[in-house]
Design an enzyme around this catalytic site. Structure first.
Site, PDB file in Angstrom:
ATOM      1  N   THR A  67       2.298  33.139  -4.227  1.00 18.00           N
ATOM      2  CA  THR A  67       2.188  32.579  -2.879  1.00 18.00           C
ATOM      3  C   THR A  67       2.278  31.053  -2.934  1.00 18.00           C
ATOM      4  O   THR A  67       3.033  30.436  -2.173  1.00 18.00           O
ATOM      5  CB  THR A  67       0.870  33.037  -2.210  1.00 18.00           C
ATOM      6  OG1 THR A  67       0.981  34.434  -1.916  1.00 18.00           O
ATOM      7  CG2 THR A  67       0.600  32.285  -0.913  1.00 18.00           C
TER       8      THR A  67
ATOM      9  N   ASN B 206       8.646  44.087  -1.917  1.00 21.30           N
ATOM     10  CA  ASN B 206       7.317  44.609  -2.232  1.00 21.30           C
ATOM     11  C   ASN B 206       6.933  45.850  -1.424  1.00 21.30           C
ATOM     12  O   ASN B 206       6.017  46.574  -1.803  1.00 21.30           O
ATOM     13  CB  ASN B 206       6.256  43.518  -2.019  1.00 21.30           C
ATOM     14  CG  ASN B 206       6.302  42.919  -0.636  1.00 21.30           C
ATOM     15  OD1 ASN B 206       7.376  42.628  -0.105  1.00 21.30           O
ATOM     16  ND2 ASN B 206       5.164  42.743  -0.017  1.00 21.30           N
TER      17      ASN B 206
ATOM     18  N   GLN C 121       7.641  40.645  -7.666  1.00 19.65           N
ATOM     19  CA  GLN C 121       7.646  42.081  -7.965  1.00 19.65           C
ATOM     20  C   GLN C 121       8.565  42.448  -9.123  1.00 19.65           C
ATOM     21  O   GLN C 121       8.501  43.564  -9.627  1.00 19.65           O
ATOM     22  CB  GLN C 121       8.080  42.879  -6.726  1.00 19.65           C
ATOM     23  CG  GLN C 121       7.068  42.906  -5.598  1.00 19.65           C
ATOM     24  CD  GLN C 121       5.827  43.726  -5.922  1.00 19.65           C
ATOM     25  OE1 GLN C 121       5.812  44.517  -6.872  1.00 19.65           O
ATOM     26  NE2 GLN C 121       4.778  43.545  -5.137  1.00 19.65           N
TER      27      GLN C 121
ATOM     28  N   SER D  17       4.459  35.584 -10.675  1.00 21.41           N
ATOM     29  CA  SER D  17       3.049  35.924 -10.587  1.00 21.41           C
ATOM     30  C   SER D  17       2.634  36.605 -11.893  1.00 21.41           C
ATOM     31  O   SER D  17       3.476  37.135 -12.610  1.00 21.41           O
ATOM     32  CB  SER D  17       2.887  36.896  -9.408  1.00 21.41           C
ATOM     33  OG  SER D  17       1.600  37.405  -9.382  1.00 21.41           O
ATOM     34  N   ALA D  18       1.345  36.603 -12.195  1.00 19.41           N
ATOM     35  CA  ALA D  18       0.886  37.284 -13.414  1.00 19.41           C
ATOM     36  C   ALA D  18       0.282  38.655 -13.102  1.00 19.41           C
ATOM     37  O   ALA D  18       0.471  39.618 -13.851  1.00 19.41           O
ATOM     38  CB  ALA D  18      -0.155  36.428 -14.120  1.00 19.41           C
TER      39      ALA D  18
ATOM     40  N   THR E 141      -6.825  20.871 -12.626  1.00 18.95           N
ATOM     41  CA  THR E 141      -7.049  21.220 -14.030  1.00 18.95           C
ATOM     42  C   THR E 141      -6.467  22.602 -14.323  1.00 18.95           C
ATOM     43  O   THR E 141      -6.710  23.556 -13.578  1.00 18.95           O
ATOM     44  CB  THR E 141      -8.557  21.222 -14.341  1.00 18.95           C
ATOM     45  OG1 THR E 141      -9.062  19.922 -14.019  1.00 18.95           O
ATOM     46  CG2 THR E 141      -8.833  21.537 -15.797  1.00 18.95           C
TER      47      THR E 141
ATOM     48  N   CYS F 275      -0.834  42.176   1.381  1.00 17.79           N
ATOM     49  CA  CYS F 275      -1.179  40.914   2.030  1.00 17.79           C
ATOM     50  C   CYS F 275      -1.279  41.052   3.534  1.00 17.79           C
ATOM     51  O   CYS F 275      -1.913  40.245   4.190  1.00 17.79           O
ATOM     52  CB  CYS F 275      -0.137  39.858   1.687  1.00 17.79           C
ATOM     53  SG  CYS F 275       0.101  39.753  -0.077  1.00 17.79           S
TER      54      CYS F 275
END
Lengths: 386, 138
Positions: free
Chosen positions: A73, A153, A181, A201-202, A241, A326
């Site tokens: 996102t 998705n 995806q 994305s992970a 960070t 989402c």
């Protein structure tokens, strides 16, 4: 305990990923990766850079083209708004995207419209796909930026990214791909596919939540304007960070996915085939979108005469969903299915079942049996005979 | 009875929609496509017998099922006292999803009204029959 069949929403972390993250959190790598004055920071920085290499390696990019974010996102926001802000010199720009996109793309596009730039939306073809012809026939000639997702998705339909990418390169259009995806599930080569920006994305690929990346082609794009300012991390394009353990988890997930991609895909295909074979004894349903040009891990099933919420409730042994995770909180009908021409009652009767690495063939067959029982019960309640 | 049991209970689902000696009331939501159809009649002792068909969310199905169960073998007066809100509490209906409860409530009100009108009509017919009988006597 329910059987999880909502892998398009998120995936459980792979054991290898948990192990690696745990090791990073336990060891002397807790330092701030930006604090290079001591060993703790250097150690953390080494992990971050090694991870950057691994992510770049999966998509055939250079490590310096990978920028860490909090997820797809944020990557979508940064790619679209960040690119726009960097290029905007007071004159409106023309962007284009499709109605199939994730809300983070659509809302980002809406936000650049507020700066008087123009956005045009491409309607998918009847199979819910953006193929080259659909793209070129609706593309505004003034467009300088195009955004198109790789795998949808909600339906699993795979768009013609390589063909569109080549067209965009030829016509000097910056091409952004939302690969949330597809990354780690099907092969992606950013050079071969002529991709300029790509969101990753992970957690959709057995990695941790809260981490992702944006690929930024160093030749065609170079820089985007930071949306988060402060510490100047990530070459000033994304302050904050860096979460070393999450980044290590993402790299580990990508490494495992690269190793297992072929086997995973074959397994998911088997799951889908077994599920559909079992479901074939039932009448009155259809698959939304293309069957041929689809990732087998995502199935969008339409029961036009039923209510998806009740179907999901009746599938009590399984965790499935209505559509995009989402937008599941809202009662608005899916904008994706609407753009594909589905009527309200068809959207109301659509469920999404998604398979993954840990799904067993037995799970898929049981899910199909339970779905048949659920449909039969709900049709009886309506007075419809089978 | 909890929400799950109510959702799966099909004891009073109408098996045959052809009801010649009763009446049907129907409530439909244009906004989300939910509907509820009640098939009702009075037995020879003036007690209710109600069946249903329903299409909608699990809350609607569960509330309908519970309410229908409590509607069997009741007098019309007893029917009036039926409190739909109590079923919403039993299934712990989310505060932002009160619609199914109102929906069932409206449909049951229509059924009650139909019973009342049927009763008036029945009394009226009875009076006519009696007056005809009296005329025949005199």
């Amino acid at each position: 305990m329910k059987t999880y069949l909502d892998f398009a929403s998120t995936t459980p972390m792979a054991p290898e990923v948990i192990e690696e993250m745990h090791a990073v959190m336990s060891e002397d790598s807790f330092g701030n990766p930006s604090s290079l004055d001591h060993q703790f920071g250097i150690s953390a920085n080494n992990i971050v850079e090694q991870s950057r290499n691994e992510v770049a390696n999966l998509i055939n990019a250079n490590p310096e083209e990978i920028l860490w974010t909090s997820g797809a996102t944020e990557s979508n926001n940064l790619a679209i708004v960040g690119f726009h802000q960097f290029q905007y010199k007071g004159h409106p720009l023309r962007f284009t995207t499709s109605h199939l996109e994730h809300k983070s793309v659509i809302e980002s596009m809406r936000s650049i419209e507020e700066l008087e730039s123009k956005v045009s939306f491409i309607q998918p073809n009847k199979d819910g796909q953006i193929d080259l012809e659909t793209f070129t026939s609706q593309l505004n000639p003034d467009a300088i930026f195009a955004s198109c997702m790789h795998i949808n998705n909600e339906t699993g339909v795979v768009n013609e990214i390589k063909e569109i990418g080549k067209y965009c390169k030829k016509n000097e259009i910056i091409f952004h791909v939302d690969a949330a995806q597809s990354i780690g599930k099907i092969p992606i080569d950013v050079k071969e596919m002529c991709i300029d920006l790509m969101s990753m994305s992970a957690h959709k690929v057995y990695g941790p939540k809260g981490v992702g990346a944006l690929y930024i082609n160093k030749d065609s794009v170079g820089r985007v304007k930071s949306l988060i300012v402060g510490g100047g991390q990530e070459r000033g394009m994304r302050s904050g960070t860096l979460p070393t353990h999450q980044i290590a988890g993402m790299a580990s997930a990508y490494r495992v996915s690269k190793q297992r991609m072929h086997d995973d895909l074959e397994h998911i295909q088997q799951c889908r085939d077994a599920f559909l074979k079992k479901l074939s004894s039932l009448n009155g349903w259809k698959i939304n979108g293309s069957v041929e040009d689809a990732f087998p891990g995502i199935l969008s099933l339409c029961f036009h005469d039923l209510y998806s919420e009740s179907l999901i409730y009746a599938m009590e042994g399984f965790a499935i969903s209505r559509g995009s995770a989402c937008s599941s909180d809202h009662d608005e009908p899916s904008h994706v299915l609407k753009s594909m021409g589905l009527l309200d009652h068809e959207i109301n009767g659509t469920i999404r079942i998604s398979f993954g690495r840990t799904t067993s063939l037995h799970d898929t067959e049981s899910a199909a049996s339970e779905l048949i029982a659920a449909v039969t019960h709900l049709r009886n309640l309506k007075g419809d005979s089978q | 009875m909890n929400q799950r049991d109510a959702f799966y209970d099909n004891t009073h689902v109408m098996k045959d929609s052809r009801m010649s000696d009763g009446f049907t009331v129907e409530q439909t939501s244009k906004s989300n496509g939910m509907w509820l159809k009640l098939f009702s009649r009075l037995d020879p002792e003036g007690r209710t017998e109600v069946h249903y068909h329903v299409h909608g969310c699990p809350h609607l199905i569960a509330i309908t099922s519970m309410a229908i169960r409590d509607t069997q073998k009741k007098s019309i007066q007893e029917l009036e006292t039926l409190d739909i809100k109590k079923y919403a509490k039993i299934i712990d209906l989310p505060k932002n999803k009160k619609r199914p409860s109102f929906f069932v409530g409206r449909c049951f009100k229509r059924m009650y009204k139909a019973f009342q009108e049927g009763l008036i009509l029945w009394n009226f017919q009875l009076q006519i029959m009696r007056s005809k009988d009296l005329k025949q006597i005199f």
